[in-house]
Design an enzyme around this catalytic site. Structure first.
Site: not given
Length: 445
Positions: A50, A125, A149
């Site tokens: 990420k 996210s 997330s």
């Protein structure tokens, strides 16, 4: 796609071929926009990262304009631990800007598509990490979970996503959103892979003052899906979910009963209090953490004829709308005259939430809960920010209480959309959590 367990047995030549195939497949599926950049760090098993986790000499931007051009000068602790165990970073995955969102629509690089239905969000996210794993564009990935997330995008895309106990995995090198809530975790194709990756990244880190200083016991080598557990269900939570989620919940309960687990009912306070407390605590910490992005030391800088105007223009143009909204909310609740009325009260509610979970775990090993009120929703269907925030209603209590939880695919809708549920464990009871998750995964076939 080859599993992480299988990939760890590959030779250097086979790993090189795997990476070549992955790069080609990512290029073929570029419209999904799961990756911001594809880059090979070394010889190990490729793991997608990420875009808020530091990888030395990579541009790490938290999917924001304000960090364009920032090159990480060091590795996050989780990256060093991966490298030590034969894994290596392979590409930056897309995300909601500064991890603020539930749909990966707020990214500076454009939205990520759900590989199961490209008209729907992949969740957020960590939407890029979830989409990459679900589409076969990654062996496994790292995400971060501040209010769901990791778990929500895993549920929307049909993969496994695990949030560890707060303090179990080092936050050193993770760009801070809300420091008392953020936690890095694995996103994988199955429960066993999640346990393997969790083992690799976990453990005490002296560089992180919030890291738990305790003896670490490996989980993956001790997995036992035959353990009989007492699993709590929260009936009133499920009544507010869609029929597809309720159906998956009933299916999971039946599967767990057939595995020999005991199902018990429990109660928790109305989840609306979780939402209220979370969006005060998280935005307050975000306001403080994001004050460092001023255009002076690194990243994007807007030209102006005075320092004050430069700050104003840089932050106004460098941050997206959702990030600015949360900074303003956080600054407001921390301001003079409002601190006691909002922030202090939210912290008191947070302690009540933690105490309620502790009470449930006096009589249960795990809690079974929805991850989201619905399966993946269509792009643009959430008309206002509050509607988007409410999609986190089942996940944020776990972060407020600092508990571990894992999302696994349980069912599919008539349209073929994945429906995931989560198991929640007590503090530092990851072994029990993974044992229960593996048992449920096995029962569902």
């Amino acid at each position: 796609m080859i599993t992480l367990k299988e990939a760890l047995k590959l030779s250097k030549e086979e790993l090189a071929e795997l990476k070549k195939d992955l790069a080609a497949k990512i290029e073929e599926n570029s419209e999904i926009n799961a990756y911001i950049d594809v880059k090979d760090f070394g010889d190990g098993v490729p793991i997608a990262i990420k875009d808020n986790i530091q990888v030395k000499e990579w541009e790490i931007t938290c999917a924001s304009k304000i960090l364009q051009g920032y090159i990480a000068p060091y590795n996050a602790t989780v990256i060093d631990r991966m490298l030590e165990k034969g894994l290596s970073p392979f590409g930056r995955t897309n995300m909601d800007e500064f991890a603020m969102g539930s749909s990966t629509e707020t990214s500076f690089y454009g939205k990520t598509l759900n590989p199961k239905d490209k008209n729907r969000v992949p969740g957020g996210s960590s939407g890029g990490s979830a989409a990459a794993v679900a589409a076969g564009l990654a062996v496994a990935a790292l995400g971060s979970d501040t209010g769901g997330s990791i778990r929500q995008p895993a549920a929307f895309c049909g993969c496994v996503g695990m949030k560890p106990t707060y303090g179990r995995v080092s936050r050193f090198g993770l760009a801070a959103y809300s420091s008392s809530l953020d936690q890095i975790g694995p996103m994988t194709q199955n429960v066993e892979d999640a346990a393997i990756l969790y083992d690799i990244i976990s453990g005490h880190d002296p560089k992180d003052s919030t890291s738990a200083s305790m003896v670490y016991s490996p989980v993956a080598s001790n997995l036992n899906p035959d353990r009989k557990l007492k699993i709590a269900v929260i009936e009133k939570y499920v009544k507010d979910a869609s029929e597809e989620v309720q159906k998956a919940y009933r299916k999971a309960i039946d599967a767990l009963k057939k595995e020999g687990h005991e199902i018990v009912s429990c109660e928790l306070m109305d989840a609306k209090y979780d939402i209220s407390a979370y969006y005060i605590v998280a935005t307050a910490e975000a306001s403080t953490n994001l004050s460092r992005y001023d255009g002076v030391r690194y990243g994007f800088r807007e030209k102006a004829d005075s320092l004050r105007k430069m700050y104003f223009k840089t932050r106004s143009e460098g941050f997206g709308e959702e990030v600015k909204r949360r900074i303003l909310l956080g600054t407001f609740v921390l301001s003079s005259g409002y601190y006691d009325a909002y922030y202090l009260k939210a912290q008191k509610v947070r302690h009540l939430i933690k105490d309620e979970y502790a009470k449930v775990f006096e009589d249960a090993d795990l809690i079974l809960s929805p991850v989201a009120p619905t399966p993946a929703f269509e792009f643009g269907s959430k008309k206002d920010p509050l509607e988007m925030y409410l999609s986190d209603v089942y996940t944020i209590g776990v972060n407020l209480a600092g508990l571990p939880a894992i999302s696994i695919p349980v069912d599919e809708t008539e349209e073929g959309l994945p429906v995931g549920l989560q198991l929640i464990g007590n503090h530092f009871e990851e072994q029990t959590l993974f044992d229960g998750a593996l048992s449920l995964e096995r029962a569902l076939g």
